[in-house]
Write a protein that holds these residues in place. Structure first.
Motif, PDB file in Angstrom:
ATOM      1  N   GLY A   1       0.807  -1.214   0.000  1.00  0.00           N
ATOM      2  CA  GLY A   1       0.000   0.000   0.000  1.00  0.00           C
ATOM      3  C   GLY A   1       0.839   1.261   0.000  1.00  0.00           C
ATOM      4  N   VAL A   2       1.913   1.264   0.793  1.00  0.00           N
ATOM      5  CA  VAL A   2       2.798   2.435   0.826  1.00  0.00           C
ATOM      6  C   VAL A   2       3.499   2.609  -0.517  1.00  0.00           C
ATOM      7  CG1 VAL A   2       4.839   3.447   1.906  1.00  0.00           C
ATOM      8  CG2 VAL A   2       3.140   2.303   3.315  1.00  0.00           C
ATOM      9  N   LEU A   3       3.915   1.505  -1.119  1.00  0.00           N
ATOM     10  CA  LEU A   3       4.560   1.577  -2.430  1.00  0.00           C
ATOM     11  C   LEU A   3       3.612   2.170  -3.471  1.00  0.00           C
ATOM     12  CD1 LEU A   3       6.417  -1.865  -2.569  1.00  0.00           C
ATOM     13  CD2 LEU A   3       7.416   0.378  -2.182  1.00  0.00           C
TER      14      LEU A   3
ATOM     15  N   VAL B   1       6.158  -0.001  15.606  1.00  0.00           N
ATOM     16  CA  VAL B   1       6.668   1.355  15.380  1.00  0.00           C
ATOM     17  C   VAL B   1       6.811   1.630  13.889  1.00  0.00           C
ATOM     18  CG1 VAL B   1       8.651   2.893  15.686  1.00  0.00           C
ATOM     19  CG2 VAL B   1       7.846   1.505  17.601  1.00  0.00           C
ATOM     20  N   THR B   2       7.388   0.683  13.152  1.00  0.00           N
ATOM     21  CA  THR B   2       7.570   0.900  11.710  1.00  0.00           C
ATOM     22  C   THR B   2       6.229   0.963  10.986  1.00  0.00           C
ATOM     23  OG1 THR B   2       7.807  -1.492  11.308  1.00  0.00           O
ATOM     24  CG2 THR B   2       9.821  -0.237  11.702  1.00  0.00           C
ATOM     25  N   ILE B   3       5.249   0.214  11.465  1.00  0.00           N
ATOM     26  CA  ILE B   3       3.919   0.263  10.851  1.00  0.00           C
ATOM     27  C   ILE B   3       3.292   1.639  11.062  1.00  0.00           C
ATOM     28  CG2 ILE B   3       1.548  -0.592  11.099  1.00  0.00           C
ATOM     29  CD1 ILE B   3       2.712  -3.383  11.451  1.00  0.00           C
ATOM     30  N   VAL B   4       3.398   2.154  12.275  1.00  0.00           N
ATOM     31  CA  VAL B   4       2.864   3.490  12.560  1.00  0.00           C
ATOM     32  C   VAL B   4       3.565   4.535  11.692  1.00  0.00           C
ATOM     33  CG1 VAL B   4       2.666   5.288  14.322  1.00  0.00           C
ATOM     34  CG2 VAL B   4       2.155   2.908  14.903  1.00  0.00           C
ATOM     35  N   LEU B   5       4.874   4.393  11.516  1.00  0.00           N
ATOM     36  CA  LEU B   5       5.617   5.345  10.693  1.00  0.00           C
ATOM     37  C   LEU B   5       5.187   5.259   9.230  1.00  0.00           C
ATOM     38  CD1 LEU B   5       9.226   5.054  12.183  1.00  0.00           C
ATOM     39  CD2 LEU B   5       7.509   6.820  12.593  1.00  0.00           C
ATOM     40  N   ASN B   6       4.881   4.063   8.770  1.00  0.00           N
ATOM     41  CA  ASN B   6       4.405   3.922   7.394  1.00  0.00           C
ATOM     42  C   ASN B   6       3.020   4.546   7.218  1.00  0.00           C
ATOM     43  OD1 ASN B   6       6.428   2.740   5.817  1.00  0.00           O
ATOM     44  ND2 ASN B   6       5.988   0.697   6.583  1.00  0.00           N
ATOM     45  N   VAL B   7       2.165   4.381   8.226  1.00  0.00           N
ATOM     46  CA  VAL B   7       0.845   5.016   8.171  1.00  0.00           C
ATOM     47  C   VAL B   7       1.007   6.535   8.171  1.00  0.00           C
ATOM     48  CG1 VAL B   7      -1.323   5.362   9.408  1.00  0.00           C
ATOM     49  CG2 VAL B   7      -0.346   3.067   9.240  1.00  0.00           C
ATOM     50  N   ARG B   8       1.929   7.018   9.000  1.00  0.00           N
ATOM     51  CA  ARG B   8       2.206   8.459   9.030  1.00  0.00           C
ATOM     52  C   ARG B   8       2.698   8.944   7.666  1.00  0.00           C
ATOM     53  NH1 ARG B   8       7.542  10.724  11.749  1.00  0.00           N
ATOM     54  NH2 ARG B   8       8.247   9.800   9.800  1.00  0.00           N
ATOM     55  N   LYS B   9       3.498   8.108   7.024  1.00  0.00           N
ATOM     56  CA  LYS B   9       4.015   8.460   5.703  1.00  0.00           C
ATOM     57  C   LYS B   9       2.873   8.610   4.699  1.00  0.00           C
ATOM     58  CE  LYS B   9       7.767   6.397   4.964  1.00  0.00           C
ATOM     59  NZ  LYS B   9       8.709   5.287   4.750  1.00  0.00           N
ATOM     60  N   LEU B  10       1.907   7.713   4.793  1.00  0.00           N
ATOM     61  CA  LEU B  10       0.755   7.797   3.898  1.00  0.00           C
ATOM     62  C   LEU B  10      -0.038   9.075   4.162  1.00  0.00           C
ATOM     63  CD1 LEU B  10      -1.281   6.586   1.855  1.00  0.00           C
ATOM     64  CD2 LEU B  10      -2.446   5.603   3.817  1.00  0.00           C
ATOM     65  N   VAL B  11      -0.256   9.381   5.437  1.00  0.00           N
ATOM     66  CA  VAL B  11      -0.976  10.608   5.780  1.00  0.00           C
ATOM     67  C   VAL B  11      -0.247  11.819   5.202  1.00  0.00           C
ATOM     68  CG1 VAL B  11      -1.710  12.096   7.685  1.00  0.00           C
ATOM     69  CG2 VAL B  11      -1.999   9.612   7.858  1.00  0.00           C
ATOM     70  N   SER B  12       1.088  11.775   5.243  1.00  0.00           N
ATOM     71  CA  SER B  12       1.884  12.860   4.678  1.00  0.00           C
ATOM     72  C   SER B  12       1.678  12.961   3.170  1.00  0.00           C
ATOM     73  CB  SER B  12       3.368  12.627   4.995  1.00  0.00           C
ATOM     74  OG  SER B  12       4.170  13.609   4.391  1.00  0.00           O
ATOM     75  N   PHE B  13       1.645  11.808   2.490  1.00  0.00           N
ATOM     76  CA  PHE B  13       1.392  11.808   1.047  1.00  0.00           C
ATOM     77  C   PHE B  13       0.055  12.472   0.731  1.00  0.00           C
ATOM     78  CE2 PHE B  13       4.033   7.683   0.449  1.00  0.00           C
ATOM     79  CZ  PHE B  13       5.188   8.431   0.321  1.00  0.00           C
ATOM     80  N   VAL B  14      -0.978  12.030   1.442  1.00  0.00           N
ATOM     81  CA  VAL B  14      -2.326  12.535   1.183  1.00  0.00           C
ATOM     82  C   VAL B  14      -2.410  14.027   1.497  1.00  0.00           C
ATOM     83  CG1 VAL B  14      -4.748  12.366   1.864  1.00  0.00           C
ATOM     84  CG2 VAL B  14      -3.388  10.278   1.582  1.00  0.00           C
ATOM     85  N   ALA B  15      -1.849  14.418   2.650  1.00  0.00           N
ATOM     86  CA  ALA B  15      -1.911  15.825   3.059  1.00  0.00           C
ATOM     87  C   ALA B  15      -1.181  16.725   2.069  1.00  0.00           C
ATOM     88  CB  ALA B  15      -1.320  15.990   4.460  1.00  0.00           C
ATOM     89  N   SER B  16       0.012  16.300   1.639  1.00  0.00           N
ATOM     90  CA  SER B  16       0.779  17.131   0.703  1.00  0.00           C
ATOM     91  C   SER B  16       0.083  17.216  -0.649  1.00  0.00           C
ATOM     92  CB  SER B  16       2.194  16.567   0.533  1.00  0.00           C
ATOM     93  OG  SER B  16       2.166  15.279  -0.058  1.00  0.00           O
ATOM     94  N   THR B  17      -0.561  16.124  -1.047  1.00  0.00           N
ATOM     95  CA  THR B  17      -1.291  16.136  -2.318  1.00  0.00           C
ATOM     96  C   THR B  17      -2.416  17.160  -2.283  1.00  0.00           C
ATOM     97  OG1 THR B  17      -0.802  13.796  -2.732  1.00  0.00           O
ATOM     98  CG2 THR B  17      -2.667  14.746  -3.913  1.00  0.00           C
ATOM     99  N   ILE B  18      -3.153  17.178  -1.180  1.00  0.00           N
ATOM    100  CA  ILE B  18      -4.275  18.111  -1.048  1.00  0.00           C
ATOM    101  C   ILE B  18      -3.778  19.545  -0.873  1.00  0.00           C
ATOM    102  CG2 ILE B  18      -6.245  18.744   0.400  1.00  0.00           C
ATOM    103  CD1 ILE B  18      -6.572  15.766   1.050  1.00  0.00           C
TER     104      ILE B  18
END
Length: 303
Positions: A102-104, A239-256
């Motif tokens: 999903g992150v990829l 911890v790494t899973i939470v960081l990956n979820v955070r990364k996705l939120v960052s992708f979505v937020a920056s896109t918007i």
């Protein structure tokens, strides 16, 4: 590129901020609850991970590729844990794989929506990928090592936050020449024009590059503090899973935020990440503890 100077500034700022939790009223350092050799080893690994990630940029690895490869953190951390005898259920393994996919997908979608390339700009791709792979492996091992240290000595995350940064600072001395050049470049940037409502900041006549460097260090302090706090409460894989979820939120937020629309590919990636994260959370926080509790009750009745 001022990545090395940015890293040093982050280390100094975090070490200073974290030092307040380690200083006694007599202005001496508290006696550490964990052997100093452990903190020194962790600091060495932490420094190594940061340097390897910075070094990869020297091989013209694009930021999207950098992000994509670092998304395998959950997989490498799980493998490192397995090599050290930790066991995971098939549902945990499956959820980590789905989350990584999903992150990829999200990273490719994010790069595509902003017109960024996911390819290296030169023939140095192989070398850069090997460096990032080494950083991933070292980071995974460090995460499991920290988890085991907490299990043995207690979750002293504030000590870890301080010593992992403070003990790393001398390792920057051999890089002093590069750091001076990078600082000179930032110091020569135009002065940041603060509004009249901030007269103190305006009087400093601070170069914009230095101002952004300080701002970056402050935001990194918030980030790394959260990561250390989380690592004291959860496993390295979590911890790494939470960081990956955070990364996705960052992708979505920056896109918007930058006026781009969420593509179907981004939505698919988001669904995979959030779904896999929820699945892992349910398995780890509910099903496994419930099964263990039921087994304990059953054994108690037999006795």
């Amino acid at each position: 590129m001022s990545s090395l100077l940015i890293t040093l500034a982050q280390f100094i700022f975090t070490a200073l901020a974290a030092s307040f939790s380690q200083i006694t009223p007599t202005l001496t350092l508290k006696s550490p609850s964990v052997p100093m050799s452990k903190w020194a080893y962790i600091a060495l690994m932490f420094f190594g991970v940061n340097m390897l990630n910075n070094w990869a940029f020297a091989f013209n690895i694009s930021v999207p590729v950098h992000i994509i490869l670092r998304s395998f953190g959950s997989v490498t951390t799980m493998l490192a844990g397995a090599l050290q005898g930790k066991r995971y259920t098939w549902l945990q393994v499956t959820s980590v794989i789905i989350l990584t996919v999903g992150v990829l997908v999200s990273a490719f979608a994010d790069a595509g929506s902003k017109g960024k390339s996911v390819e290296a700009s030169s023939g140095d791709l192989g070398s850069g990928l090997l460096i990032l792979l080494a950083a991933q492996i070292l980071s995974a091992y460090m995460g499991v090592y920290v988890q085991d240290t907490y299990a043995k000595y207690g979750s002293h995350w504030r000590e870890n936050l301080f010593y992992s940064h403070f003990l790393s600072l001398p390792l920057f001395f051999p890089l002093a020449g590069t750091l001076r050049r990078q600082y000179a470049n930032l110091a020569s940037t135009p002065v940041l024009d603060f509004p009249p409502s901030l007269p103190v900041l305006k009087s400093l006549e601070m170069p914009s590059g230095i101002a952004y460097l300080l701002l970056n260090s402050m935001t990194q302090l918030l980030c790394i503090t959260g990561v250390n706090l989380l690592s004291a409460q959860a496993s390295a894989v979590t911890v790494t899973i939470v960081l990956n979820v955070r990364k996705l939120v960052s992708f979505v937020a920056s896109t918007i935020m930058f006026g781009h629309s969420l593509s179907g590919m981004m939505c698919v990636g988001a669904g995979l990440v959030f779904g896999a994260g929820a699945l892992y959370g349910w398995e780890t926080s509910y099903r496994i503890p419930s099964a263990a509790k039921a087994k304990k009750v059953k054994e108690g009745k037999k006795q």
